[in-house]
Design a protein around this motif. Sequence first.
Motif, PDB file in Angstrom:
ATOM      1  N   UNK A  77       0.820  -1.225   0.000  1.00 48.87           N
ATOM      2  CA  UNK A  77       0.000   0.000   0.000  1.00 48.87           C
ATOM      3  C   UNK A  77       0.851   1.270   0.000  1.00 48.87           C
ATOM      4  N   UNK A  78       1.946   1.247   0.737  1.00 47.36           N
ATOM      5  CA  UNK A  78       2.833   2.404   0.810  1.00 47.36           C
ATOM      6  C   UNK A  78       3.510   2.650  -0.538  1.00 47.36           C
ATOM      7  N   UNK A  79       3.954   1.583  -1.190  1.00 47.06           N
ATOM      8  CA  UNK A  79       4.593   1.694  -2.500  1.00 47.06           C
ATOM      9  C   UNK A  79       3.624   2.305  -3.505  1.00 47.06           C
ATOM     10  N   UNK A  80       2.420   1.773  -3.545  1.00 48.74           N
ATOM     11  CA  UNK A  80       1.426   2.266  -4.511  1.00 48.74           C
ATOM     12  C   UNK A  80       1.024   3.705  -4.217  1.00 48.74           C
ATOM     13  N   UNK A  81       0.914   4.043  -2.951  1.00 48.41           N
ATOM     14  CA  UNK A  81       0.562   5.419  -2.571  1.00 48.41           C
ATOM     15  C   UNK A  81       1.634   6.406  -3.019  1.00 48.41           C
ATOM     16  N   UNK A  82       2.901   6.069  -2.765  1.00 49.18           N
ATOM     17  CA  UNK A  82       3.982   6.977  -3.123  1.00 49.18           C
ATOM     18  C   UNK A  82       4.202   7.025  -4.636  1.00 49.18           C
TER      19      UNK A  82
END
Length: 379
Positions: free
Chosen positions: A149-154
Amino acid sequence: MTDADAIRHGAHARTEVLHDRLRELVSLESPPGDTARLSRCADLLEQWGTAILRRPARRITVDGLPHLLWPATDQRVLLLGHYDTVWPAGTVDEWPYSVTNGIASGPGVCDMKAGIVQQLTALELLGDTSSVGLLLTCDEETGSPTSRPLIEEQAARSRAVLVGEPSTESGALKIARKGGSVYRIAVKGRAAHAGVEPHRGVNAAVELAHQVLAVQALAADGTSVTPTVLSAGTMTNVVPESATLAVDVRAWTAAELDRVDRMIHAITPRLADAVLTVGGGVNRYPLQPELTRPLFRLAQEAARALGQPEPEGAWAPGASDANFTGSVGVATLDGLGGVGGGSHSRAEWVDVTQLVPRTALLAALIDRILTAPTRHPHP
């Protein structure tokens, strides 16, 4: 735009720094799921990254796993990497970091600690890093369950993502990647005495054998469907009551992953009274070349400006976190880490003579993206 000569000379001046950082990072183990050792590695990376970027990291801990993020307000470029390795604690004691004839060896040296060292050093060569974000995660080797989720958000708030996974052994950048799926098939049978009355049982191992052949038959040209981990039975004189099978799937297109997914979830038992349960699904969709070409062209331009040979592009059968960033539609280029090979084996290596030129190439590529006139590089 930063002068190419300044980038080239700056990278050369940091030769010793590159070597020292790589030695220190490889020597500090970061086994999968080992929260204590991962945290110690995160401490070192946080110290380095904060000093270079001159802004504090956000340590995002999920299920005890510490991910490091230096976000940018206007994030034009995201550098993405992972500092976990596949190697268990204690490996470095029997296989320490070493360099022989320009080739470095050690756990994680190629996948992908050399890439992290190059990313950090490349940032030192840029005059302004205020629009560059850096995300270093610690669960990529186990499928990125907490960091995805963090990868996709950034990625979604970036113009471009540059991934520090290793290049090919010849130095080619990765302009496409297969997607991947993982499945677990569980068989429930019925136990019985293997010698006295085996006919009263439902042999889960035999059912599993049928399913091994059935799923393997789903493979097609360019699509692999591979049975991996199997288990069945408890004792030699008992008809197995249960069995499990893990399946690894890789494909170049989303349509192929979806086809195999439908067919695996539709499998039926071959033995009367056997029961199948299928878990899992698509983990990463493929990284498509149309999302990499604009950045690949910029990388070739940057290489020419630096007086380096233009890097070639390669289609990589393995997946990485670049699959996630490409799947959200963001321009992505992978393979910008160390020039090496043998990842996940005791033959893992990196050509340390390429640390300087590859660091310069990454810095020059970042600089070109930052100064590009368009909102997004176009195919």
